[in-house]
Design a protein around this motif. Structure first.
Motif, PDB file in Angstrom:
ATOM      1  N   THR A  28       0.232  12.156 -24.958  1.00 26.16           N
ATOM      2  CA  THR A  28       1.411  12.933 -25.300  1.00 26.16           C
ATOM      3  C   THR A  28       1.501  14.181 -24.434  1.00 26.16           C
ATOM      4  OG1 THR A  28       2.518  14.129 -27.067  1.00 26.16           O
ATOM      5  CG2 THR A  28       0.115  14.164 -27.066  1.00 26.16           C
ATOM      6  N   PHE A  29       2.722  14.636 -24.224  1.00 26.43           N
ATOM      7  CA  PHE A  29       2.874  15.891 -23.501  1.00 26.43           C
ATOM      8  C   PHE A  29       3.013  17.080 -24.447  1.00 26.43           C
ATOM      9  CE2 PHE A  29       7.323  14.157 -23.317  1.00 26.43           C
ATOM     10  CZ  PHE A  29       7.922  15.080 -24.163  1.00 26.43           C
ATOM     11  N   ARG A  30       2.749  16.837 -25.713  1.00 27.03           N
ATOM     12  CA  ARG A  30       2.713  17.975 -26.651  1.00 27.03           C
ATOM     13  C   ARG A  30       1.679  18.988 -26.171  1.00 27.03           C
ATOM     14  NH1 ARG A  30       4.987  17.008 -31.825  1.00 27.03           N
ATOM     15  NH2 ARG A  30       5.596  14.834 -32.136  1.00 27.03           N
ATOM     16  N   GLY A  31       2.082  20.237 -26.239  1.00 28.80           N
ATOM     17  CA  GLY A  31       1.165  21.278 -25.804  1.00 28.80           C
ATOM     18  C   GLY A  31       1.122  21.472 -24.307  1.00 28.80           C
ATOM     19  N   HIS A  32       1.992  20.761 -23.582  1.00 31.70           N
ATOM     20  CA  HIS A  32       2.076  20.914 -22.139  1.00 31.70           C
ATOM     21  C   HIS A  32       3.336  21.692 -21.792  1.00 31.70           C
ATOM     22  CE1 HIS A  32      -0.835  17.689 -22.234  1.00 31.70           C
ATOM     23  NE2 HIS A  32      -0.950  17.673 -20.916  1.00 31.70           N
ATOM     24  N   ALA A  33       3.221  22.561 -20.819  1.00 28.80           N
ATOM     25  CA  ALA A  33       4.428  23.086 -20.198  1.00 28.80           C
ATOM     26  C   ALA A  33       5.050  21.949 -19.392  1.00 28.80           C
ATOM     27  CB  ALA A  33       4.088  24.256 -19.291  1.00 28.80           C
ATOM     28  N   MET A  34       6.355  21.795 -19.500  1.00 24.16           N
ATOM     29  CA  MET A  34       7.077  20.740 -18.781  1.00 24.16           C
ATOM     30  C   MET A  34       8.116  21.403 -17.888  1.00 24.16           C
ATOM     31  SD  MET A  34       5.790  17.914 -19.932  1.00 24.16           S
ATOM     32  CE  MET A  34       6.984  16.760 -19.266  1.00 24.16           C
ATOM     33  N   ALA A  35       8.317  20.852 -16.716  1.00 26.05           N
ATOM     34  CA  ALA A  35       9.262  21.478 -15.801  1.00 26.05           C
ATOM     35  C   ALA A  35       9.906  20.456 -14.883  1.00 26.05           C
ATOM     36  CB  ALA A  35       8.569  22.546 -14.961  1.00 26.05           C
ATOM     37  N   CYS A  96       9.437  15.880 -11.882  1.00 27.67           N
ATOM     38  CA  CYS A  96       8.999  16.318 -13.193  1.00 27.67           C
ATOM     39  C   CYS A  96       7.535  16.727 -13.085  1.00 27.67           C
ATOM     40  CB  CYS A  96       9.174  15.162 -14.178  1.00 27.67           C
ATOM     41  SG  CYS A  96       8.669  15.508 -15.851  1.00 27.67           S
ATOM     42  N   ALA A  97       7.156  17.776 -13.809  1.00 29.14           N
ATOM     43  CA  ALA A  97       5.781  18.258 -13.762  1.00 29.14           C
ATOM     44  C   ALA A  97       5.332  18.670 -15.155  1.00 29.14           C
ATOM     45  CB  ALA A  97       5.661  19.430 -12.801  1.00 29.14           C
ATOM     46  N   ALA A  98       4.016  18.604 -15.365  1.00 28.96           N
ATOM     47  CA  ALA A  98       3.461  18.976 -16.661  1.00 28.96           C
ATOM     48  C   ALA A  98       2.068  19.562 -16.490  1.00 28.96           C
ATOM     49  CB  ALA A  98       3.399  17.756 -17.586  1.00 28.96           C
ATOM     50  N   ASP A  99       1.713  20.409 -17.402  1.00 36.42           N
ATOM     51  CA  ASP A  99       0.351  20.961 -17.405  1.00 36.42           C
ATOM     52  C   ASP A  99       0.071  21.576 -18.760  1.00 36.42           C
ATOM     53  OD1 ASP A  99      -1.812  21.767 -15.069  1.00 36.42           O
ATOM     54  OD2 ASP A  99      -1.872  23.092 -16.812  1.00 36.42           O
ATOM     55  N   PRO A 100      -1.141  21.381 -19.289  1.00 38.96           N
ATOM     56  CA  PRO A 100      -1.455  21.956 -20.598  1.00 38.96           C
ATOM     57  C   PRO A 100      -1.829  23.429 -20.553  1.00 38.96           C
ATOM     58  CG  PRO A 100      -3.328  20.715 -19.789  1.00 38.96           C
ATOM     59  CD  PRO A 100      -2.223  20.512 -18.801  1.00 38.96           C
ATOM     60  N   GLY A 101      -2.059  23.939 -19.354  1.00 41.22           N
ATOM     61  CA  GLY A 101      -2.572  25.309 -19.277  1.00 41.22           C
ATOM     62  C   GLY A 101      -1.642  26.309 -18.630  1.00 41.22           C
ATOM     63  N   THR A 102      -0.406  25.893 -18.302  1.00 45.80           N
ATOM     64  CA  THR A 102       0.488  26.800 -17.585  1.00 45.80           C
ATOM     65  C   THR A 102       0.996  27.886 -18.518  1.00 45.80           C
ATOM     66  OG1 THR A 102       1.172  24.958 -16.188  1.00 45.80           O
ATOM     67  CG2 THR A 102       2.537  26.938 -16.139  1.00 45.80           C
ATOM     68  N   ILE A 103       0.699  29.113 -18.173  1.00 45.60           N
ATOM     69  CA  ILE A 103       1.149  30.232 -18.995  1.00 45.60           C
ATOM     70  C   ILE A 103       2.562  30.636 -18.569  1.00 45.60           C
ATOM     71  CG2 ILE A 103      -1.181  31.026 -19.445  1.00 45.60           C
ATOM     72  CD1 ILE A 103      -0.818  33.124 -17.272  1.00 45.60           C
ATOM     73  N   THR A 104       3.204  31.384 -19.420  1.00 44.41           N
ATOM     74  CA  THR A 104       4.605  31.710 -19.210  1.00 44.41           C
ATOM     75  C   THR A 104       4.867  32.353 -17.857  1.00 44.41           C
ATOM     76  OG1 THR A 104       4.905  31.970 -21.590  1.00 44.41           O
ATOM     77  CG2 THR A 104       6.568  32.966 -20.160  1.00 44.41           C
ATOM     78  N   SER A 105       3.994  33.236 -17.442  1.00 45.37           N
ATOM     79  CA  SER A 105       4.220  33.944 -16.184  1.00 45.37           C
ATOM     80  C   SER A 105       4.108  33.028 -14.973  1.00 45.37           C
ATOM     81  CB  SER A 105       3.223  35.094 -16.039  1.00 45.37           C
ATOM     82  OG  SER A 105       1.895  34.602 -15.980  1.00 45.37           O
ATOM     83  N   GLN A 106       3.558  31.842 -15.151  1.00 46.67           N
ATOM     84  CA  GLN A 106       3.356  30.907 -14.042  1.00 46.67           C
ATOM     85  C   GLN A 106       4.261  29.688 -14.117  1.00 46.67           C
ATOM     86  OE1 GLN A 106       1.251  31.268 -11.277  1.00 46.67           O
ATOM     87  NE2 GLN A 106       1.264  33.358 -12.081  1.00 46.67           N
ATOM     88  N   LEU A 107       5.197  29.677 -15.047  1.00 44.40           N
ATOM     89  CA  LEU A 107       6.020  28.485 -15.247  1.00 44.40           C
ATOM     90  C   LEU A 107       6.789  28.089 -13.995  1.00 44.40           C
ATOM     91  CD1 LEU A 107       7.419  29.014 -18.841  1.00 44.40           C
ATOM     92  CD2 LEU A 107       5.740  27.337 -18.123  1.00 44.40           C
ATOM     93  N   ARG A 108       7.159  29.052 -13.168  1.00 36.50           N
ATOM     94  CA  ARG A 108       7.975  28.752 -11.990  1.00 36.50           C
ATOM     95  C   ARG A 108       7.141  28.441 -10.751  1.00 36.50           C
ATOM     96  NH1 ARG A 108      13.361  30.803 -12.980  1.00 36.50           N
ATOM     97  NH2 ARG A 108      13.407  31.791 -15.021  1.00 36.50           N
ATOM     98  N   ASN A 109       5.829  28.427 -10.915  1.00 36.57           N
ATOM     99  CA  ASN A 109       4.908  28.211  -9.795  1.00 36.57           C
ATOM    100  C   ASN A 109       4.500  26.743  -9.740  1.00 36.57           C
ATOM    101  OD1 ASN A 109       2.874  28.197  -7.916  1.00 36.57           O
ATOM    102  ND2 ASN A 109       1.467  29.454  -9.110  1.00 36.57           N
ATOM    103  N   PRO A 110       4.903  25.992  -8.710  1.00 35.83           N
ATOM    104  CA  PRO A 110       4.529  24.575  -8.668  1.00 35.83           C
ATOM    105  C   PRO A 110       3.017  24.361  -8.632  1.00 35.83           C
ATOM    106  CG  PRO A 110       5.524  25.277  -6.586  1.00 35.83           C
ATOM    107  CD  PRO A 110       5.726  26.390  -7.567  1.00 35.83           C
TER     108      PRO A 110
END
Length: 126
Positions: A28-35, A96-110
């Motif tokens: 699941t991508f629950r708990g992942h930042a999605m972009a 599409c990209a996903a990561d469980p550890g991406t913090i808000t300040s890094q959401l725009r950083n590929p």
């Protein structure tokens, strides 16, 4: 590990709409930042839109704000990008990209995303 697959790209005329889909499998991508990111030839990969890890916040780049809408169907493990009023400058490969550890300040950083789809081409003609 999350596997991502995009679909929905195509060739359209300026002013038309497309809806991209990104389906996650493996876990699941629950708990992942999605972009959603996009990359045009000769240009850097650009952040388009995304969800925070909690899913409670959505973000848009200034270039698509008011035209694109991101949404999520958790039951189907799918994230959508509704793209309206498309412009020729929206032409790119959309990822599409996903990561469980991406913090808000890094959401725009590929570089902050571990999982990527293969991309889907969007071409908008004038």
């Amino acid at each position: 590990q999350v596997q991502l697959g995009e679909s929905g790209g195509g060739w359209v005329q300026a002013g038309d709409s497309l809806r991209l889909s990104c389906t996650a499998s493996g876990r699941t991508f629950r708990g992942h930042a999605m972009a959603w990111f996009r990359q045009a030839p000769g240009r850097d990969r650009e952040y388009v839109s995304g969800f925070s890890r909690t899913g409670g916040y959505t973000y848009y780049s200034d270039s698509v704000k008011g035209r694109f809408t991101i949404s999520m169907d958790t039951a189907k493990s799918t994230v959508f990008l509704q793209m309206n009023s498309l412009k020729p400058e929206d032409t790119a490969v959309y990822y599409c990209a996903a990561d469980p550890g991406t913090i808000t300040s890094q959401l725009r950083n590929p570089g902050a995303y571990s999982y990527w789809g293969q991309g889907t081409q969007v071409t908008v003609s004038s």
